[in-house]
Design an enzyme around this catalytic site. Structure first.
Site, short mmCIF file in Angstrom:
data_model
loop_
_atom_site.label_atom_id
_atom_site.label_comp_id
_atom_site.label_asym_id
_atom_site.label_seq_id
_atom_site.Cartn_x
_atom_site.Cartn_y
_atom_site.Cartn_z
N TYR A 76 0.97 -1.22 -0.05
CA TYR A 76 0.11 0.03 -0.15
C TYR A 76 0.75 1.29 0.02
O TYR A 76 2.04 1.19 0.24
CB TYR A 76 -0.89 0.01 1.25
N ARG A 121 7.85 3.89 -4.92
CA ARG A 121 8.03 2.97 -3.73
C ARG A 121 7.03 1.91 -3.91
O ARG A 121 7.23 0.73 -3.42
CB ARG A 121 7.69 3.84 -2.45
N LYS A 124 6.29 -1.73 2.24
CA LYS A 124 5.29 -1.19 2.61
C LYS A 124 4.11 -2.18 2.34
O LYS A 124 3.36 -1.99 1.54
CB LYS A 124 4.82 0.43 1.95
N GLU A 134 13.09 2.95 13.55
CA GLU A 134 11.88 3.94 13.06
C GLU A 134 10.82 4.03 14.28
O GLU A 134 10.93 3.09 14.99
CB GLU A 134 11.51 3.63 11.74
#
Ligand code: PDD
Length: 286
Positions: free
Chosen positions: A33, A52, A148, A180
């Site tokens: 996504y 991406r 992702k 992160e």
């Protein structure tokens, strides 16, 4: 007004969209996504988000269902069909639907393509001014955090642990190093130098992360991209998180200890101003 979405070639009201329970997205969280912020009906860094997405699909061995030009068209059409000037466009691609539940996948499945949009929820000014609290947590996700994927259960649990502790984010540590946040990238400042962990399979290459590094370079802000040890995080002068929806948001408490003097620091303030100025220049055309 009813939000309008796109599902497998059709635009329709979100409330009418239906997916089969045999979709591998539902059965296996088998998909990728993107979340693309939209300002004044202009998608921010669209090409980078689409690149991406392409990288995520390649990593998941899902054939990209559309060429970039068609993706751009779909995103622009979803924006045009929804009522808000500032939106958050969500794009999801799953491997598609199969007749039987089966871990191994047939090579000829047709990907399921879904796009929707929501009003962009911005961080309230008081929160940006005060900063937010965060907890640290062990990063127990898999080893392809650069993709992702919609398999976000670990991220959801970690974010929820932070919320239950009255905090906004979980800052993740793996083997003694900062990776992160549960849904953000993390920067720290020590002795006036902005530090960011290097891109690797352990973190998502954030679009906002790139913008922040570009802004540091353009404005002569000293910075380094290198591994950050837990102790450096815990004794940082400043910490902030970045994401498409939160932009640059100072973290002023970590595990109930103040970060620096407990208020957003000077570098975070400058970066926030540079980010807002950049957005105004690029998106709102002045
Ligand atoms: N998440 N790291 C993780 C794990 C994320 O989920 C996100 C963003 C980021 C920041 O990436 P970007 O700057 O490209 O938004 C980093 C989005 C907003 C989400 O899942 O809703």
């Amino acid at each position: 007004m009813n939000a309008v979405c796109h599902l497998d070639g059709r635009f329709l009201p979100l409330s009418e969209a239906r997916i089969s329970p045999m979709d591998r997205g539902f059965l296996f969280a088998d998909g990728g996504y993107e979340v693309i912020p939209v300002y004044s009906r202009q998608p921010f860094r669209l090409d980078q988000h689409l690149a991406r997405l392409g990288n995520t699909l390649a990593g998941l061995e899902i054939a990209d269902p559309h060429p970039p030009a068609r993706w751009r068209e779909l995103v622009h059409e979803v924006i045009a069909r929804n009522e808000w000037d500032d939106q958050s466009v969500y794009v999801q691609v799953t491997r598609g639907r199969e007749a039987r539940r089966n871990h191994g996948f047939s090579p000829d499945l047709a990907a399921t393509v879904f796009l929707m949009s929501e009003a962009l929820v911005t961080v309230p000014e008081e929160q940006r001014e005060a900063g937010v609290g965060a907890i640290t947590a062990a990063d127990f996700r898999w080893l392809r955090c650069d993709l992702k994927t919609i398999a976000l259960l670990a991220n959801c649990l970690l974010r929820n642990h932070a919320l239950k502790a009255g905090c906004a984010e979980a800052v993740l540590l793996r083997d003694g190093f900062l990776t992160e946040g549960s849904a953000s990238n993390i920067f720290i400042v020590r002795d006036g130098v902005m530090l960011a962990p290097p891109k690797s399979h352990l973190m998502l290459p954030g679009i906002t992360y790139d913008v922040v590094l570009e802004l540091a370079a353009a404005n002569g802000q000293p910075h380094e991209v290198r591994e950050i040890r837990e102790q450096e995080l815990r004794s940082a002068d400043e910490i902030w998180l970045t994401s498409s929806t939160k932009e640059v948001l100072p973290i002023t408490r970590l595990d109930d200890h103040p970060v620096g003097d407990g208020r957003p620091g000077p570098v975070a303030r400058k970066m926030t101003a540079w980010y807002q100025e950049f957005k105004a220049r690029v998106m709102r055309r002045g």
